[in-house]
Design an enzyme around this catalytic site. Structure first.
Site, PDB file in Angstrom:
ATOM      1  N   ARG A   1      41.635  49.443  58.668  1.00  0.00           N
ATOM      2  CA  ARG A   1      42.692  48.748  57.932  1.00  0.00           C
ATOM      3  C   ARG A   1      44.019  49.495  57.985  1.00  0.00           C
ATOM      4  O   ARG A   1      45.079  48.889  58.104  1.00  0.00           O
ATOM      5  CB  ARG A   1      42.267  48.548  56.483  1.00  0.00           C
ATOM      6  CG  ARG A   1      41.112  47.547  56.367  1.00  0.00           C
ATOM      7  CD  ARG A   1      40.871  47.265  54.937  1.00  0.00           C
ATOM      8  NE  ARG A   1      39.747  46.380  54.716  1.00  0.00           N
ATOM      9  CZ  ARG A   1      39.411  45.939  53.515  1.00  0.00           C
ATOM     10  NH1 ARG A   1      40.110  46.302  52.464  1.00  0.00           N
ATOM     11  NH2 ARG A   1      38.384  45.139  53.364  1.00  0.00           N
TER      12      ARG A   1
ATOM     13  N   ASP B   1      47.174  39.407  40.374  1.00  0.00           N
ATOM     14  CA  ASP B   1      46.452  40.290  41.287  1.00  0.00           C
ATOM     15  C   ASP B   1      47.405  41.428  41.624  1.00  0.00           C
ATOM     16  O   ASP B   1      48.630  41.289  41.508  1.00  0.00           O
ATOM     17  CB  ASP B   1      46.029  39.538  42.559  1.00  0.00           C
ATOM     18  CG  ASP B   1      44.881  40.238  43.289  1.00  0.00           C
ATOM     19  OD1 ASP B   1      43.736  39.767  43.190  1.00  0.00           O
ATOM     20  OD2 ASP B   1      45.137  41.270  43.948  1.00  0.00           O
TER      21      ASP B   1
HETATM   22  C1  LIG Z   1      36.722  40.818  45.531  1.00  0.00           C
HETATM   23  S1  LIG Z   1      38.219  40.153  44.914  1.00  0.00           S
HETATM   24  C2  LIG Z   1      37.611  39.146  43.601  1.00  0.00           C
HETATM   25  C3  LIG Z   1      38.353  37.836  43.500  1.00  0.00           C
HETATM   26  C4  LIG Z   1      37.831  36.896  42.411  1.00  0.00           C
HETATM   27  N1  LIG Z   1      37.993  37.471  41.113  1.00  0.00           N
HETATM   28  C5  LIG Z   1      36.404  36.508  42.637  1.00  0.00           C
HETATM   29  O1  LIG Z   1      35.507  36.991  41.944  1.00  0.00           O
HETATM   30  O2  LIG Z   1      36.138  35.706  43.537  1.00  0.00           O
HETATM   31  C6  LIG Z   1      38.933  41.559  44.044  1.00  0.00           C
HETATM   32  C7  LIG Z   1      40.412  41.397  43.763  1.00  0.00           C
HETATM   33  O3  LIG Z   1      40.814  42.438  42.849  1.00  0.00           O
HETATM   34  C8  LIG Z   1      42.118  42.838  43.192  1.00  0.00           C
HETATM   35  N2  LIG Z   1      42.388  44.187  42.647  1.00  0.00           N
HETATM   36  C9  LIG Z   1      41.914  45.386  43.091  1.00  0.00           C
HETATM   37  N3  LIG Z   1      42.405  46.383  42.356  1.00  0.00           N
HETATM   38  C10 LIG Z   1      43.184  45.817  41.401  1.00  0.00           C
HETATM   39  C11 LIG Z   1      43.980  46.341  40.342  1.00  0.00           C
HETATM   40  N4  LIG Z   1      44.076  47.651  40.113  1.00  0.00           N
HETATM   41  N5  LIG Z   1      44.677  45.469  39.568  1.00  0.00           N
HETATM   42  C12 LIG Z   1      44.597  44.131  39.803  1.00  0.00           C
HETATM   43  N6  LIG Z   1      43.877  43.585  40.796  1.00  0.00           N
HETATM   44  C13 LIG Z   1      43.175  44.411  41.596  1.00  0.00           C
HETATM   45  C14 LIG Z   1      42.129  42.787  44.727  1.00  0.00           C
HETATM   46  O4  LIG Z   1      43.425  42.708  45.248  1.00  0.00           O
HETATM   47  C15 LIG Z   1      41.279  41.549  45.003  1.00  0.00           C
HETATM   48  O5  LIG Z   1      42.070  40.404  45.220  1.00  0.00           O
END
Ligand SMILES: C[S@@+](CC[C@H](N)C(=O)[O-])C[C@H]1O[C@@H](n2cnc3c(N)ncnc32)[C@H](O)[C@@H]1O
Length: 311
Positions: free
Chosen positions: A73, A177
């Site tokens: 990445r 996000d």
């Molecule tokens: C695996 S996805 C989950 C998406 C959705 N909630 C679902 O369950 O389908 C995790 C998301 O968390 C976000 N994320 C990671 N660290 C974060 C942070 N510190 N604050 C806010 N969002 C975060 C990532 O950018 C990503 O879009």
């Protein structure tokens, strides 16, 4: 099959690693074997540096098994920014004043897997709760705090629009996000045909307009659904969250798994006072908050309510 060993031929790096692995029963990431084929050198110190930076900035804990993923990445970011080595890239990130690359670095390291009506057992529970709350309160506030590309908050909005009289006009969903690129996709609200497969045809017709593009059909969220949602970038580690309570529901699914327990606890401790006394917290299938029983108690199926006595 492994070639027969010749006593005169020196072992290659991958053969030596295979031998060590066999002898010690350790599992090495595949990338270690291909390290010599990499475009950029990537050593353990580089990985440790990345690991610390993303933990400090986003709370994301990377295990050593993620070395391969981190390399591929971030190698893209090195190419985009014209950096010649990981050392140069990370120096630029850390020490250049106002480094614009932080956004690219963070966006590259988040994992954004999501889908419409993911973990479908949650949506009937959400509908039942919304019906109960609508009888008590005029306005219903929901925060979807790891919204990724938007499938989750639109699934919430569809559920609300379907289960409440008036199509859920009283519902507002804040979608946030950390990753700005996924949030832009969420805000656009356009999805290719394979992304909307899990939406029942009737709801698809009701809430999406179908358009054609040279690469296939595209489904755009209709304005009546979209107007329930607002979008903003929020890092769950930030000291202030621009979200107004009291909240009826927090969707925080499949993001806590990237955080260690102390970080999870700090976030949960900040969620608790934002929720209505009868509010609900929806977590991901592999997320359990047993270490925060003073804050939340489980209602089953990874849905939580506030603990009766919060300390
Ligand atoms: C695996 S996805 C989950 C998406 C959705 N909630 C679902 O369950 O389908 C995790 C998301 O968390 C976000 N994320 C990671 N660290 C974060 C942070 N510190 N604050 C806010 N969002 C975060 C990532 O950018 C990503 O879009």
């Amino acid at each position: 099959m492994t070639p027969p060993e010749s006593p005169t031929r020196p072992l290659t790096l991958s053969e030596r690693l295979a031998n060590i692995r066999q002898a010690s029963n350790l599992s090495f990431p595949a990338a270690a074997e291909d390290a010599s084929a990499r475009e950029f050198a990537f050593c353990a110190a580089d990985f440790e540096r990345v690991r610390k930076l993303i933990y400090d900035k986003a709370g994301i804990s990377l295990t050593s098994a993620k070395q391969d993923m981190v390399y591929s990445r971030l190698a893209r970011r090195l190419r985009v920014t014209g950096m010649k080595s990981f050392g140069q890239y990370l120096d630029n990130l850390e020490f250049s004043r106002g480094a614009a690359e932080w956004e690219g670095f963070i966006n590259a390291l988040t994992t954004n897997l999501t889908s419409f009506f993911r973990e479908p057992h949650h949506f009937p529970l959400l509908a039942q709760y919304l019906r109960e709350v609508a009888a008590k309160r005029k306005q219903i506030n929901i925060w979807c705090c790891a919204a990724s590309t938007g499938e989750e908050p639109y699934s919430i909005a569809i559920t609300a629009a379907d289960c409440l009289p008036g199509g859920g006009q009283q519902v507002s969903v804040v979608c946030s996000d950390l990753d700005t690129s996924v949030l832009a996709t969420a805000e656009k609200g356009e999805y290719a045909a394979d992304r909307v497969e899990k939406i029942p045809p009737e709801q698809l017709k009701r809430y999406f307009s179908k358009g054609a593009t040279p690469t296939g059909d595209i489904y755009s969220v209709k304005p009546e659904l979209r107007r329930m949602l607002s979008f903003r970038r929020i890092n769950l580690l930030d000291p202030v969250w621009p979200v107004r309570g009291p909240l009826d529901v927090i969707f925080c699914r499949n993001v806590m798994i990237y955080f260690d327990k102390p970080t999870q606890y700090k976030i949960l401790a900040r969620f608790a006072p934002m929720l209505q006394p009868d509010g609900r917290l929806f977590a991901g299938h592999s997320e359990s908050f047993l270490h925060a029983v003073d804050l939340f108690h489980s209602l089953g199926k990874t849905v939580y309510a506030l603990a009766a006595k919060r300390g």
